[in-house]
Write an enzyme that holds these catalytic residues in place. Structure first.
Site, PDB file in Angstrom:
ATOM      1  N   GLY A   1       0.800  -1.224   0.000  1.00 25.38           N
ATOM      2  CA  GLY A   1       0.000   0.000   0.000  1.00 25.38           C
ATOM      3  C   GLY A   1       0.830   1.269   0.000  1.00 25.38           C
TER       4      GLY A   1
ATOM      5  N   GLY B   1       1.268  -4.986  -3.821  1.00 22.30           N
ATOM      6  CA  GLY B   1       0.890  -5.973  -2.811  1.00 22.30           C
ATOM      7  C   GLY B   1      -0.556  -6.418  -2.919  1.00 22.30           C
ATOM      8  N   MET B   2      -1.460  -5.464  -3.146  1.00 19.79           N
ATOM      9  CA  MET B   2      -2.881  -5.801  -3.280  1.00 19.79           C
ATOM     10  C   MET B   2      -3.260  -5.978  -4.745  1.00 19.79           C
ATOM     11  SD  MET B   2      -4.417  -5.560  -0.222  1.00 19.79           S
ATOM     12  CE  MET B   2      -3.087  -6.578   0.275  1.00 19.79           C
ATOM     13  N   GLY B   3      -2.818  -5.013  -5.558  1.00 21.31           N
ATOM     14  CA  GLY B   3      -3.192  -5.016  -6.971  1.00 21.31           C
ATOM     15  C   GLY B   3      -2.678  -6.244  -7.706  1.00 21.31           C
TER      16      GLY B   3
ATOM     17  N   ARG C   1       7.860  -5.243  -9.941  1.00 19.83           N
ATOM     18  CA  ARG C   1       6.534  -5.724  -9.488  1.00 19.83           C
ATOM     19  C   ARG C   1       5.978  -6.742 -10.483  1.00 19.83           C
ATOM     20  NH1 ARG C   1       4.609  -2.601  -5.168  1.00 19.83           N
ATOM     21  NH2 ARG C   1       6.284  -1.236  -4.567  1.00 19.83           N
TER      22      ARG C   1
ATOM     23  N   ALA D   1       0.091   4.029 -16.307  1.00 14.80           N
ATOM     24  CA  ALA D   1      -1.343   3.946 -16.615  1.00 14.80           C
ATOM     25  C   ALA D   1      -1.878   5.262 -17.171  1.00 14.80           C
ATOM     26  CB  ALA D   1      -2.114   3.557 -15.359  1.00 14.80           C
TER      27      ALA D   1
ATOM     28  N   SER E   1      -1.264   2.936  -6.560  1.00  8.14           N
ATOM     29  CA  SER E   1      -1.321   3.482  -5.196  1.00  8.14           C
ATOM     30  C   SER E   1      -1.747   4.945  -5.210  1.00  8.14           C
ATOM     31  CB  SER E   1       0.042   3.313  -4.533  1.00  8.14           C
ATOM     32  OG  SER E   1       1.074   3.499  -5.493  1.00  8.14           O
TER      33      SER E   1
ATOM     34  N   TYR F   1     -11.289   0.803  -7.684  1.00  7.17           N
ATOM     35  CA  TYR F   1     -10.947  -0.312  -6.802  1.00  7.17           C
ATOM     36  C   TYR F   1     -10.387   0.153  -5.455  1.00  7.17           C
ATOM     37  CZ  TYR F   1     -11.092  -5.284  -6.382  1.00  7.17           C
ATOM     38  OH  TYR F   1     -11.463  -6.550  -6.015  1.00  7.17           O
TER      39      TYR F   1
ATOM     40  N   CYS G   1     -10.644 -16.318   3.860  1.00  3.03           N
ATOM     41  CA  CYS G   1     -11.924 -16.974   3.614  1.00  3.03           C
ATOM     42  C   CYS G   1     -13.024 -16.054   4.134  1.00  3.03           C
ATOM     43  CB  CYS G   1     -11.942 -18.314   4.361  1.00  3.03           C
ATOM     44  SG  CYS G   1     -13.374 -19.306   4.026  1.00  3.03           S
TER      45      CYS G   1
HETATM   46  P1  NAD Z   1       1.454  -1.037  -3.714  1.00  2.00           P
HETATM   47  O1  NAD Z   1       2.089   0.265  -3.346  1.00  2.00           O
HETATM   48  O2  NAD Z   1       2.031  -2.294  -3.224  1.00  2.00           O
HETATM   49  O3  NAD Z   1       1.345  -1.130  -5.299  1.00  2.00           O
HETATM   50  C1  NAD Z   1       0.943  -0.047  -6.112  1.00  2.00           C
HETATM   51  C2  NAD Z   1       1.504  -0.311  -7.506  1.00  2.00           C
HETATM   52  O4  NAD Z   1       1.073   0.720  -8.377  1.00  2.00           O
HETATM   53  C3  NAD Z   1       3.034  -0.304  -7.517  1.00  2.00           C
HETATM   54  O5  NAD Z   1       3.484  -1.520  -8.038  1.00  2.00           O
HETATM   55  C4  NAD Z   1       3.386   0.899  -8.384  1.00  2.00           C
HETATM   56  O6  NAD Z   1       4.563   0.689  -9.124  1.00  2.00           O
HETATM   57  C5  NAD Z   1       2.163   1.000  -9.273  1.00  2.00           C
HETATM   58  N1  NAD Z   1       1.961   2.334  -9.824  1.00  2.00           N
HETATM   59  C6  NAD Z   1       2.029   3.533  -9.201  1.00  2.00           C
HETATM   60  N2  NAD Z   1       1.754   4.526 -10.049  1.00  2.00           N
HETATM   61  C7  NAD Z   1       1.508   3.957 -11.260  1.00  2.00           C
HETATM   62  C8  NAD Z   1       1.146   4.466 -12.522  1.00  2.00           C
HETATM   63  N3  NAD Z   1       0.969   5.761 -12.718  1.00  2.00           N
HETATM   64  N4  NAD Z   1       0.964   3.580 -13.536  1.00  2.00           N
HETATM   65  C9  NAD Z   1       1.141   2.238 -13.364  1.00  2.00           C
HETATM   66  N5  NAD Z   1       1.479   1.705 -12.170  1.00  2.00           N
HETATM   67  C10 NAD Z   1       1.658   2.557 -11.132  1.00  2.00           C
HETATM   68  O7  NAD Z   1      -0.079  -0.875  -3.282  1.00  2.00           O
HETATM   69  P2  NAD Z   1      -1.172  -2.052  -3.117  1.00  2.00           P
HETATM   70  O8  NAD Z   1      -1.048  -2.647  -1.785  1.00  2.00           O
HETATM   71  O9  NAD Z   1      -1.153  -2.943  -4.310  1.00  2.00           O
HETATM   72  O10 NAD Z   1      -2.499  -1.192  -3.131  1.00  2.00           O
HETATM   73  C11 NAD Z   1      -2.899  -0.525  -4.315  1.00  2.00           C
HETATM   74  C12 NAD Z   1      -4.079   0.364  -4.049  1.00  2.00           C
HETATM   75  O11 NAD Z   1      -5.230  -0.420  -3.778  1.00  2.00           O
HETATM   76  C13 NAD Z   1      -3.881   1.265  -2.832  1.00  2.00           C
HETATM   77  O12 NAD Z   1      -4.379   2.543  -3.110  1.00  2.00           O
HETATM   78  C14 NAD Z   1      -4.682   0.611  -1.793  1.00  2.00           C
HETATM   79  O13 NAD Z   1      -5.154   1.515  -0.811  1.00  2.00           O
HETATM   80  C15 NAD Z   1      -5.823   0.034  -2.567  1.00  2.00           C
HETATM   81  N6  NAD Z   1      -6.376  -1.103  -1.840  1.00  2.00           N
HETATM   82  C16 NAD Z   1      -7.367  -1.789  -2.356  1.00  2.00           C
HETATM   83  C17 NAD Z   1      -7.916  -2.847  -1.658  1.00  2.00           C
HETATM   84  C18 NAD Z   1      -8.993  -3.628  -2.232  1.00  2.00           C
HETATM   85  O14 NAD Z   1      -9.656  -4.364  -1.558  1.00  2.00           O
HETATM   86  N7  NAD Z   1      -9.184  -3.498  -3.489  1.00  2.00           N
HETATM   87  C19 NAD Z   1      -7.451  -3.208  -0.433  1.00  2.00           C
HETATM   88  C20 NAD Z   1      -6.404  -2.524   0.067  1.00  2.00           C
HETATM   89  C21 NAD Z   1      -5.862  -1.493  -0.647  1.00  2.00           C
END
Ligand code: NAD
Length: 561
Positions: free
Chosen positions: A52, A176-178, A201, A243, A265, A321, A409
């Protein structure tokens, strides 16, 4: 290496039935803290960053060491207090009290801005805890994979006849999440094109089997994606690009994309990479001029989000998301940012209404067989629940463990207490080799106030009411949880959410059984109360079925005046 150029330790949780702490509660907290920083689990462990953006497990390495020592010395009637990743005191409590109480990233509302948070963080006074990083219950990308799978399944049911076969999903962010997205799309039979700006990543998701392949460039990615879409073959493709550039270009070319979302993020303007800089430049710019960096990030978010609205206008299913992209894009000047809904409002709310959420457990033994035993127990306990059985089978086949073996789960009111009992019995009988830590995400039914995500569009307009997560933490503390946390800013970013977490340990004792019964009953019960209060009649009905009292519900009401 740490920021000061000192070699950072490599941390891994101890395994096995021997503990170095004075009780399993403390030992579980210790192992889960260390597990959050396991190089297999954490995104940037040398910087204590778990996932995150810049979410950390402890404020500094000195704070980490002090937490470890404090946990090792902590008695079974003492409680360690942690303020934004720093251990600040130990107090005498009692054996039903949590062994650790955690508050992360909280700021007084008028001061809850990115700039003020960054200023205080730079002074070393706070840290960003996200949801499960600073509360020591992150279990790697698998922790989100079921939720992501269910979200795409719900989108498939809503728009594509129940399957993503013959559809193309465009998304971004393989962190981590994505990183769970490509696997969740292919598990639903679809094709995923995942744009990620950081090669490492992409590599990590390829290595762990979450992503099938990386395309050489945009042309190749589109060709591969369309071939697989036409053939109805599931496939996930990583594309190294920003993106904010790739999404508008894919839209411009008129590629037939069916589903669009994003998990960059974007909750943190200093973690989102602006379109015109590479990773190294981004790090330099962030250090030298954070204000300018944030401005450029918001501008890029506006372009990125505008392309998503473009896809929406062409008839694609589009959802946010939970990463705050819409809010960031609006700051960047894009007015239609909120034209598409967040994923909770679009697909997950019906589960929250039933008190369901991302329940999880980790085997402190480190033995995968302890998770196999727990899978069997879940299949037996919930034999009538077909979607759960399908999930456990898929997870067994396709989800690699990271760090301590664990299982996510989604379970609801009543079910969680039953599962907690089964896990405690596995330990009591000696079949499991060591206790289990049982917790959940903060993204849960009754533990979060987040108007752009979990509480978007509540029927009574109570989206921003943040009493609920505080009640959740107080209630879990009073019910016997092993550690309890209250955080600010997870998910959609600073100023936009307040949330709480709990973890309870199944060590096979009668005391653990009694605590688990209360915590795992009460925690989802608060989700029923929260949604019943907002006007969801189904939550009120379920609360009645579970024998829960809602003092002012029609059922329990009646004037005493
Ligand atoms: P992370 O920091 O581990 O990963 C974010 C990724 O986005 C990184 O790999 C980074 O290189 C990439 N990134 C950043 N800017 C970019 C751009 N302009 N173009 C392409 N890639 C780019 O974060 P994460 O843990 O994967 O979380 C991602 C987001 O999802 C956070 O905002 C988090 O709050 C949200 N989130 C969602 C859920 C859910 O249930 N969907 C749960 C927790 C968090």
């Amino acid at each position: 290496m740490t920021a000061e150029g000192v070699a950072s330790p490599v941390v891994r949780a101890p395994r096995g039935p021997q503990r170095s702490c004075r009780g399993w509660g403390q030992e579980a907290a210790l192992r889960m803290l260390m597990n959050n920083l396991d190089p297999e689990v954490a995104e940037r462990p040398a910087e204590l960053v778990v996932y995150g953006g810049r979410a950390r497990a402890a404020r500094t390495w000195e704070a980490f060491d002090a937490i470890v020592v404090a946990l090792r010395n902590l008695a079974n009637d003492e409680t360690l207090l942690v303020q934004s990743g720093k251990p600040v005191g130990v107090v005498r409590t009692h054996e039903w009290a949590p062994r650790v109480l955690i508050a992360n990233s909280l700021l007084v509302p008028d001061w809850a801005t990115d700039d003020e948070f960054n200023r205080l963080e730079a002074l070393g006074l706070t840290m960003y805890g996200q949801m499960t990083a600073g509360s020591w219950i992150y279990i790697g990308t698998q922790g989100i994979v079921q939720g992501t799978y269910e979200t795409f399944a719900a989108a498939a049911r809503k728009r594509f006849g129940g399957t993503l076969a013959h559809t193309l999903t465009l998304t971004a962010g393989l962190g981590g999440m994505g990183g769970a997205q490509p696997l969740a799309v292919t598990m639903n039979g679809g094709v995923a094109l995942c744009v990620e700006v950081d090669e490492s990543r992409i590599r990590r998701r390829l290595d762990t089997g979450y992503l099938d392949l990386e395309a050489d460039d945009l042309d190749a990615a589109i060709e591969l994606a369309l071939e697989a879409k036409v053939a109805g073959r599931s496939l996930s493709i990583g594309l190294l690009a920003n993106a904010a550039d790739a999404f508008p270009e894919i839209a411009r070319r008129g590629v037939p994309v069916d589903l669009v979302t994003d998990q960059t993020s974007a909750h943190d303007p200093l973690a989102y990479i602006p379109s015109d800089v590479d990773l190294e430049e981004a790090a330099r710019l962030r250090r030298d001029d954070a204000g300018d960096y944030a401005r450029r990030a918001h501008e890029s978010m506006a372009r990125h989000c505008a392309a998503m609205v473009d896809f929406l206008d062409r008839g694609a299913e589009v959802f946010d998301y939970g990463n705050g992209l819409r809010a960031g894009a609006r700051i960047g000047g894009f007015e239609r940012a909120f034209d598409y809904p967040g994923f909770v409002l679009a697909y997950i709310r019906p589960l929250f209404v039933e008190g369901r959420g991302p329940f999880r457990w980790a085997a402190l033994s480190g033995d995968p067989n302890d998770i196999a035993l727990s899978d069997d127990a879940a299949l037996e306990e919930f034999s009538e629940n077909e979607s759960l059985a399908r999930w456990i089978r898929l997870a067994r086949e396709r989800v690699a463990f990271q760090g301590l073996p664990a299982r996510i789960c989604w379970l609801g009111a009543g079910e969680r207490a039953r599962m907690g009992h089964r896990l405690n019995e596995l330990v009591r009988s000696g079949r499991a080799k060591a206790p289990y830590a049982i917790g959940r995400d903060h993204l849960d039914t009754g533990s979060v106030a987040s108007p752009y995500r979990e509480t978007e569009g509540m029927p009574d307009g109570s989206d921003a009411i943040a009493d609920w997560p505080i009640l959740n933490a107080l209630m879990n503390t009073a019910s016997g949880a092993t550690w309890v946390s209250v955080h600010h800013g997870g998910g959609t970013g600073i100023g936009r959410s307040i949330h709480a977490g709990q973890v309870a340990v199944a060590d096979g004792t009668d005391l653990a059984a009694a605590k688990l019964e209360r915590v795992l009953t009460n925690d989802p019960a608060l989700g029923l109360f929260r949604h019943a209060d907002a006007g969801y009649e189904h939550s009120a009905e379920l609360a009645r079925e579970h024998g829960l009292t809602i003092p002012m519900s029609a059922h329990d009401g009646g004037s005493l005046r």
